[in-house]
Design a protein around this motif. Structure first.
Motif, PDB file in Angstrom:
ATOM      1  N   UNK A 151     -22.914  -7.734 -23.950  1.00 25.50           N
ATOM      2  CA  UNK A 151     -23.892  -7.083 -24.824  1.00 25.50           C
ATOM      3  C   UNK A 151     -25.068  -6.538 -24.023  1.00 25.50           C
ATOM      4  N   UNK A 152     -25.465  -7.257 -22.991  1.00 27.82           N
ATOM      5  CA  UNK A 152     -26.573  -6.794 -22.152  1.00 27.82           C
ATOM      6  C   UNK A 152     -26.189  -5.524 -21.381  1.00 27.82           C
ATOM      7  N   UNK A 153     -24.942  -5.413 -20.986  1.00 36.56           N
ATOM      8  CA  UNK A 153     -24.489  -4.194 -20.306  1.00 36.56           C
ATOM      9  C   UNK A 153     -24.557  -2.997 -21.247  1.00 36.56           C
ATOM     10  N   UNK A 154     -24.179  -3.209 -22.497  1.00 28.98           N
ATOM     11  CA  UNK A 154     -24.263  -2.123 -23.478  1.00 28.98           C
ATOM     12  C   UNK A 154     -25.720  -1.758 -23.730  1.00 28.98           C
ATOM     13  N   UNK A 155     -26.570  -2.775 -23.824  1.00 24.03           N
ATOM     14  CA  UNK A 155     -28.002  -2.528 -24.020  1.00 24.03           C
ATOM     15  C   UNK A 155     -28.580  -1.713 -22.855  1.00 24.03           C
ATOM     16  N   UNK A 156     -28.176  -2.059 -21.629  1.00 20.06           N
ATOM     17  CA  UNK A 156     -28.667  -1.347 -20.451  1.00 20.06           C
ATOM     18  C   UNK A 156     -28.199   0.108 -20.452  1.00 20.06           C
ATOM     19  N   UNK A 157     -26.956   0.324 -20.845  1.00 20.35           N
ATOM     20  CA  UNK A 157     -26.438   1.696 -20.930  1.00 20.35           C
ATOM     21  C   UNK A 157     -27.251   2.520 -21.928  1.00 20.35           C
ATOM     22  N   UNK A 158     -27.531   1.925 -23.095  1.00 25.02           N
ATOM     23  CA  UNK A 158     -28.304   2.637 -24.120  1.00 25.02           C
ATOM     24  C   UNK A 158     -29.730   2.912 -23.645  1.00 25.02           C
ATOM     25  N   UNK A 159     -30.293   1.968 -22.879  1.00 24.25           N
ATOM     26  CA  UNK A 159     -31.637   2.179 -22.336  1.00 24.25           C
ATOM     27  C   UNK A 159     -31.648   3.350 -21.349  1.00 24.25           C
ATOM     28  N   UNK A 160     -30.669   3.380 -20.468  1.00 23.73           N
ATOM     29  CA  UNK A 160     -30.615   4.458 -19.478  1.00 23.73           C
ATOM     30  C   UNK A 160     -30.329   5.798 -20.135  1.00 23.73           C
ATOM     31  N   UNK A 161     -29.453   5.774 -21.136  1.00 20.80           N
ATOM     32  CA  UNK A 161     -29.067   7.014 -21.813  1.00 20.80           C
ATOM     33  C   UNK A 161     -30.202   7.541 -22.679  1.00 20.80           C
ATOM     34  N   UNK A 162     -30.888   6.601 -23.345  1.00 23.55           N
ATOM     35  CA  UNK A 162     -32.013   6.935 -24.231  1.00 23.55           C
ATOM     36  C   UNK A 162     -31.633   7.974 -25.279  1.00 23.55           C
ATOM     37  N   UNK A 163     -30.467   7.773 -25.897  1.00 20.81           N
ATOM     38  CA  UNK A 163     -30.011   8.627 -26.994  1.00 20.81           C
ATOM     39  C   UNK A 163     -29.688   7.748 -28.195  1.00 20.81           C
ATOM     40  N   UNK A 164     -29.473   8.370 -29.320  1.00 22.49           N
ATOM     41  CA  UNK A 164     -29.204   7.601 -30.545  1.00 22.49           C
ATOM     42  C   UNK A 164     -27.868   6.879 -30.487  1.00 22.49           C
ATOM     43  N   UNK A 165     -26.902   7.504 -29.825  1.00 23.16           N
ATOM     44  CA  UNK A 165     -25.555   6.946 -29.805  1.00 23.16           C
ATOM     45  C   UNK A 165     -25.061   6.787 -28.371  1.00 23.16           C
ATOM     46  N   UNK A 166     -23.822   6.358 -28.208  1.00 20.45           N
ATOM     47  CA  UNK A 166     -23.330   5.963 -26.889  1.00 20.45           C
ATOM     48  C   UNK A 166     -23.263   7.103 -25.887  1.00 20.45           C
ATOM     49  N   UNK A 167     -22.892   8.292 -26.341  1.00 20.07           N
ATOM     50  CA  UNK A 167     -22.717   9.409 -25.411  1.00 20.07           C
ATOM     51  C   UNK A 167     -23.741  10.515 -25.608  1.00 20.07           C
TER      52      UNK A 167
END
Length: 269
Positions: A151-167
């Protein structure tokens, strides 16, 4: 079998006769009442995919629930032993999950745009659900920490992406895959183990908040009671220490779609 008609209108998916093509999705019904939506992850995933296309007016969508504990005779004769999800397009039944995904991508109007290619995201969300199942089975620190780490890896991805959704800022197939699994983690984890996603996973909670505001998720989401009952019925969880004091079949269906009160995510909007 229970039917539900969903958003449709004339739009980009017009056929030559002027009608939007109708897609029917057969999903598993609740194991509690046999009529409302059940807790099948793949059923909700494809429900969300097709709901998004219906909102874009490229198709009209009909969703039918089937009580797999007492399937009607016409279901048995038409689909043999194949369980839902089943997609029906112009009278043709598409069985098996991979074939359904391929059909939506290649044959359903607008479907191609949902199935973006992103190996990083595909790898990121892979095996998340297996870690939930392992945690519910083992109930030890190792399995809990494994899920938390994911879950922390997903959270980190969302933080770096800084978008509403995954991609990006538009939903895609990966969001329709991830969010139902996050809901199962949240509801089943809380019920069986008092597991809660840490509030410091701010970007993951923001992501879930966005999803909770979308009809594609709320219209396809099973009740909490159905998610709990889904795991109670799995053989590996029928153990002495599983809480059985609540009787889901007697409860009014509830839907967990809130976020922790201590999280103020408005400033992130």
């Amino acid at each position: 079998m229970a039917d539900e008609d969903l958003p449709h209108a004339n739009g980009n998916g017009l056929e030559e006769n002027g009608h939007v093509p109708e897609i029917e999705l057969i999903i598993k019904a609740s194991t509690i009442d046999g009529r409302r939506k059940g807790a099948c992850l793949f059923c909700q995933e494809y429900f969300m995919d097709l709901y998004l296309l219906a909102e874009l007016k490229t198709i009209s969508l009909k969703v039918t629930t089937v009580d797999m504990q007492k399937p009607p005779p016409d279901f048995r004769s038409n689909f043999d032993a194949n369980p839902p999800p089943i997609l029906i397009d112009n009278g043709m039944a598409v069985l098996e999950n991979e074939k359904i995904e391929r059909h939506i991508m290649k044959n359903v109007p607008g479907g191609y745009n949902l199935f973006v290619q992103d190996k990083e995201v595909a790898t990121l969300i892979e095996n998340l659900y297996s870690k939930l199942k392992l945690m519910l089975l083992k109930k030890d620190d190792v399995s809990i920490n494994s899920l938390l780490s994911h879950l922390r890896k997903i959270n980190l991805h969302l933080e770096k992406k800084n978008t509403r959704f995954l991609t990006g800022d538009t939903m895609c197939c990966f969001d329709c895959e991830l969010m139902p699994r996050l809901q199962h983690i949240r509801v089943a984890g809380k019920y069986f183990m008092d597991f809660q996603m840490p509030t410091d996973l701010r970007y993951l909670w923001r992501y879930m908040l966005h999803m909770y505001q979308l009809d594609a998720f709320t219209q396809s989401c099973p009740a909490d009671q159905d998610i709990v009952n889904h795991y109670k019925q799995q053989q590996n969880l029928m153990l002495q220490n599983v809480k059985m004091k609540k009787h889901e079949e007697l409860e009014t269906p509830t839907f967990t779609t809130s976020i922790p009160v201590e999280l103020d995510l408005q400033q992130d909007e």
